[in-house]
Design a protein around this motif. Structure first.
Motif, PDB file in Angstrom:
ATOM      1  N   LYS A   1       0.868  -1.188   0.000  1.00 21.31           N
ATOM      2  CA  LYS A   1       0.000   0.000   0.000  1.00 21.31           C
ATOM      3  C   LYS A   1       0.900   1.232   0.000  1.00 21.31           C
ATOM      4  O   LYS A   1       1.949   1.236   0.632  1.00 21.31           O
ATOM      5  N   VAL A   2       0.469   2.256  -0.727  1.00 21.98           N
ATOM      6  CA  VAL A   2       1.220   3.508  -0.837  1.00 21.98           C
ATOM      7  C   VAL A   2       0.352   4.622  -0.261  1.00 21.98           C
ATOM      8  O   VAL A   2      -0.816   4.769  -0.641  1.00 21.98           O
ATOM      9  N   ARG A   3       0.925   5.398   0.646  1.00 18.53           N
ATOM     10  CA  ARG A   3       0.200   6.534   1.225  1.00 18.53           C
ATOM     11  C   ARG A   3       0.217   7.696   0.232  1.00 18.53           C
ATOM     12  O   ARG A   3       1.269   8.076  -0.286  1.00 18.53           O
ATOM     13  N   VAL A   4      -0.961   8.240  -0.018  1.00 21.35           N
ATOM     14  CA  VAL A   4      -1.126   9.351  -0.944  1.00 21.35           C
ATOM     15  C   VAL A   4      -2.016  10.384  -0.272  1.00 21.35           C
ATOM     16  O   VAL A   4      -3.007  10.034   0.372  1.00 21.35           O
ATOM     17  N   GLU A   5      -1.662  11.660  -0.404  1.00 21.57           N
ATOM     18  CA  GLU A   5      -2.498  12.725   0.140  1.00 21.57           C
ATOM     19  C   GLU A   5      -2.988  13.589  -1.013  1.00 21.57           C
ATOM     20  O   GLU A   5      -2.191  14.104  -1.800  1.00 21.57           O
ATOM     21  N   LEU A   6      -4.310  13.719  -1.106  1.00 21.06           N
ATOM     22  CA  LEU A   6      -4.951  14.515  -2.154  1.00 21.06           C
ATOM     23  C   LEU A   6      -5.258  15.901  -1.588  1.00 21.06           C
ATOM     24  O   LEU A   6      -5.806  16.016  -0.489  1.00 21.06           O
TER      25      LEU A   6
ATOM     26  N   PRO B   1      -7.355  18.194   2.989  1.00 28.75           N
ATOM     27  CA  PRO B   1      -6.704  17.076   2.297  1.00 28.75           C
ATOM     28  C   PRO B   1      -7.301  15.730   2.730  1.00 28.75           C
ATOM     29  O   PRO B   1      -7.788  15.591   3.849  1.00 28.75           O
ATOM     30  N   ILE B   2      -7.242  14.778   1.824  1.00 22.42           N
ATOM     31  CA  ILE B   2      -7.699  13.414   2.106  1.00 22.42           C
ATOM     32  C   ILE B   2      -6.503  12.491   1.932  1.00 22.42           C
ATOM     33  O   ILE B   2      -5.854  12.494   0.886  1.00 22.42           O
ATOM     34  N   GLU B   3      -6.219  11.694   2.971  1.00 27.62           N
ATOM     35  CA  GLU B   3      -5.133  10.722   2.891  1.00 27.62           C
ATOM     36  C   GLU B   3      -5.726   9.357   2.542  1.00 27.62           C
ATOM     37  O   GLU B   3      -6.730   8.949   3.120  1.00 27.62           O
ATOM     38  N   VAL B   4      -5.088   8.676   1.583  1.00 26.78           N
ATOM     39  CA  VAL B   4      -5.581   7.388   1.106  1.00 26.78           C
ATOM     40  C   VAL B   4      -4.429   6.389   1.114  1.00 26.78           C
ATOM     41  O   VAL B   4      -3.320   6.726   0.689  1.00 26.78           O
ATOM     42  N   GLU B   5      -4.682   5.182   1.594  1.00 27.37           N
ATOM     43  CA  GLU B   5      -3.735   4.072   1.480  1.00 27.37           C
ATOM     44  C   GLU B   5      -4.088   3.355   0.185  1.00 27.37           C
ATOM     45  O   GLU B   5      -5.094   2.650   0.107  1.00 27.37           O
ATOM     46  N   VAL B   6      -3.273   3.543  -0.842  1.00 25.81           N
ATOM     47  CA  VAL B   6      -3.585   3.047  -2.179  1.00 25.81           C
ATOM     48  C   VAL B   6      -2.924   1.681  -2.394  1.00 25.81           C
ATOM     49  O   VAL B   6      -1.704   1.560  -2.277  1.00 25.81           O
TER      50      VAL B   6
END
Length: 152
Positions: free
Chosen positions: A123-128, A135-140
């Motif tokens: 999983k890669v952490r991404v912040e939109l 901002p929304i943080e997503v574990e992609v």
């Protein structure tokens, strides 16, 4: 002034005040309400990777995706695909009561000069980041290199 005129005047003043209060509450109070779904990154085969997801806005106001950050890369950009060419853009619109879809062959996120190469199952952490919303943080999740949910 008679008692009847005073009562009517007070009633009119109360009605006017209530009308103004209700108008103030309902005018322009809508906000974007964003939710991210379907996010994935195909396992990279080089030092760059693409990212794909859908942002649904159930709110009554539009917003914009303005940037993306991630520990995976210091150089993360958003791209539009026009005439089969990728073009970096400053933002993507997210309409009120609509959605923004970033998908293979279309608009997408680009991770350049990867600091590491994540493998399928990671999983890669991404912040939109958005123009109006927090901002929304997503574990992609990282999927197979040729993963494409549209083909399933």
């Amino acid at each position: 002034m008679t008692r009847r005129t005073t009562v009517l005047s007070v009633a009119a003043t109360v009605a006017l005040a209530a009308s103004v209060a209700l108008t103030g509450c309902s005018s322009g109070g809508d906000e974007p309400a964003l939710k991210v779904s379907g996010a994935f990154i195909p396992q990279p085969v080089s030092d760059m990777a693409g990212g794909f997801l859908t942002i649904t806005n159930s709110g009554g106001a539009a917003d914009k995706l303005t940037s993306v950050t991630s520990p995976l890369s210091d150089d993360v950009t958003i791209h539009e695909t026009k005439n089969q060419k990728m073009v970096e853009v400053p933002s993507f619109d997210i309409p009120a009561n609509g959605k923004l879809t970033l998908e293979r062959g279309g608009n997408h996120i680009m991770f350049m000069e990867l600091k590491s190469k994540p493998k399928q199952g990671d999983k890669v952490r991404v912040e939109l980041h958005f123009e109006k919303s927090d901002p929304i943080e997503v574990e992609v999740p990282v999927e197979a290199p040729h993963h494409n949910p549209r083909q399933h």
